[in-house]
Design an enzyme around this catalytic site. Sequence first.
Site, mmCIF file in Angstrom:
data_model
loop_
_atom_site.group_PDB
_atom_site.id
_atom_site.type_symbol
_atom_site.label_atom_id
_atom_site.label_comp_id
_atom_site.label_asym_id
_atom_site.label_seq_id
_atom_site.Cartn_x
_atom_site.Cartn_y
_atom_site.Cartn_z
ATOM 1 N N LEU A 14 0.796 -1.153 -0.056
ATOM 2 C CA LEU A 14 0.006 -0.022 -0.140
ATOM 3 C C LEU A 14 0.796 1.365 0.197
ATOM 4 C CD1 LEU A 14 -2.565 -1.036 2.470
ATOM 5 C CD2 LEU A 14 -3.136 -0.201 0.075
ATOM 6 N N ASP A 40 11.033 3.818 4.318
ATOM 7 C CA ASP A 40 10.989 2.499 4.807
ATOM 8 C C ASP A 40 12.067 1.941 5.406
ATOM 9 O OD1 ASP A 40 8.624 0.037 3.236
ATOM 10 O OD2 ASP A 40 10.808 -0.602 4.062
ATOM 11 N N ASP A 92 13.376 4.728 11.706
ATOM 12 C CA ASP A 92 12.558 3.795 12.571
ATOM 13 C C ASP A 92 11.783 4.979 12.965
ATOM 14 O OD1 ASP A 92 11.053 2.569 13.988
ATOM 15 O OD2 ASP A 92 12.501 1.534 15.139
ATOM 16 N N ASN A 134 1.392 4.686 7.310
ATOM 17 C CA ASN A 134 1.372 3.372 6.697
ATOM 18 C C ASN A 134 2.220 2.552 7.422
ATOM 19 O OD1 ASN A 134 0.134 1.653 4.340
ATOM 20 N ND2 ASN A 134 2.274 1.707 4.111
ATOM 21 N N TYR A 174 -2.887 -6.681 16.949
ATOM 22 C CA TYR A 174 -2.794 -5.606 15.588
ATOM 23 C C TYR A 174 -4.364 -4.998 15.885
ATOM 24 C CZ TYR A 174 -3.664 -4.980 10.737
ATOM 25 O OH TYR A 174 -3.770 -4.349 9.577
ATOM 26 N N LYS A 234 -4.754 -0.940 15.719
ATOM 27 C CA LYS A 234 -5.771 -0.205 14.864
ATOM 28 C C LYS A 234 -6.676 0.409 15.428
ATOM 29 C CE LYS A 234 -3.091 -1.268 11.141
ATOM 30 N NZ LYS A 234 -2.371 0.022 10.486
ATOM 31 N N THR A 262 -1.551 -7.407 0.328
ATOM 32 C CA THR A 262 0.023 -6.746 0.826
ATOM 33 C C THR A 262 0.635 -8.016 1.152
ATOM 34 O OG1 THR A 262 -0.821 -6.177 3.132
ATOM 35 C CG2 THR A 262 -1.200 -4.562 1.449
#
Length: 305
Positions: free
Chosen positions: A19, A38, A73, A100, A171, A175, A205
């Site tokens: 993504l 990244d 990071d 993201n 997770y 989120k 992904t």
Amino acid sequence: MTGICDGRVVIVTGAGRGLGRAHALAYAAEGARVVVNDLGVGLDGSPGPDSPAALVVEEIHAAGGEAVAHGGDVATRAGAESLIAAALDAFGRLDTLVNNAGFLRDRMLVNLDEDDWDAVMRVHLKGHFLPLQQAAVYWRAEAKAGRTPVARVVNTSSGAGLLGSVGQGNYSAAKAGIVGLTLVAAAEMGRYGVQVNAIAPAARTRMTERAFADAMAAPAPGGGFDVMAPENVSPLVVWLGSAATTGVTGRVFEAEGGRITVMEGWRAGPSADKGARWTPSEAGDTALKLLADAEAPGAVYGAAR
């Protein structure tokens, strides 16, 4: 390149693959100058041999756009500070932040190690908070100097954060926390010219193609629209990061394939007020009556879908 984000400076975290890569390329195609962040880690968060951010930057340059890579990071203060500095050093400003970055360490709750809980919270939730905070410091200073920005933040939640997901307690909690952070940031930062929204994407992904292999599979060649292609989500993300979204803030959108949905979160449902303290039996009887009139809860990911 010219387009809806012409001249804007955009940071996308976790933009080496999936993504994030799709978002970075889409922003560049619409005229934005992009900081591609990244860390280059594996699915479990461990460092990889090299970061893919530079490859995305090369793609943008090859298409005639402007971009720089950042390998820090973002779940550390130093990394978040250097991320904002990368945008200012390269392009002199910052207009949009797309949070993201993330990874998975899925376990059923009874098998979920504390380290796996902490690691997912760190990357997803802290990895949203720190870049958001550092961007806010910059935008607040701009506003106080009389240069009120037209700034945008797009956070990345998930259906797992909105409905829960079996085997993803860490997770889902992270989120869900991102949604709460989005609402607070939208309320606090509007005075500085900042709008903050979140998306709950469904796309193929590295994280989802393993957990939901059948649902995420690409169609055979010539098989029609690839519903789960990550590129399907990016147009909404680009619009949310543009100056065209005046007045849109504190919202959560679900994006999947060709569908965009405005998600409506917790709101008051059936209610009863005795005007005095309930007994436990009365409270229970009343709760059951209210539940009978309430909407059924959404399905939990991994159970009903």
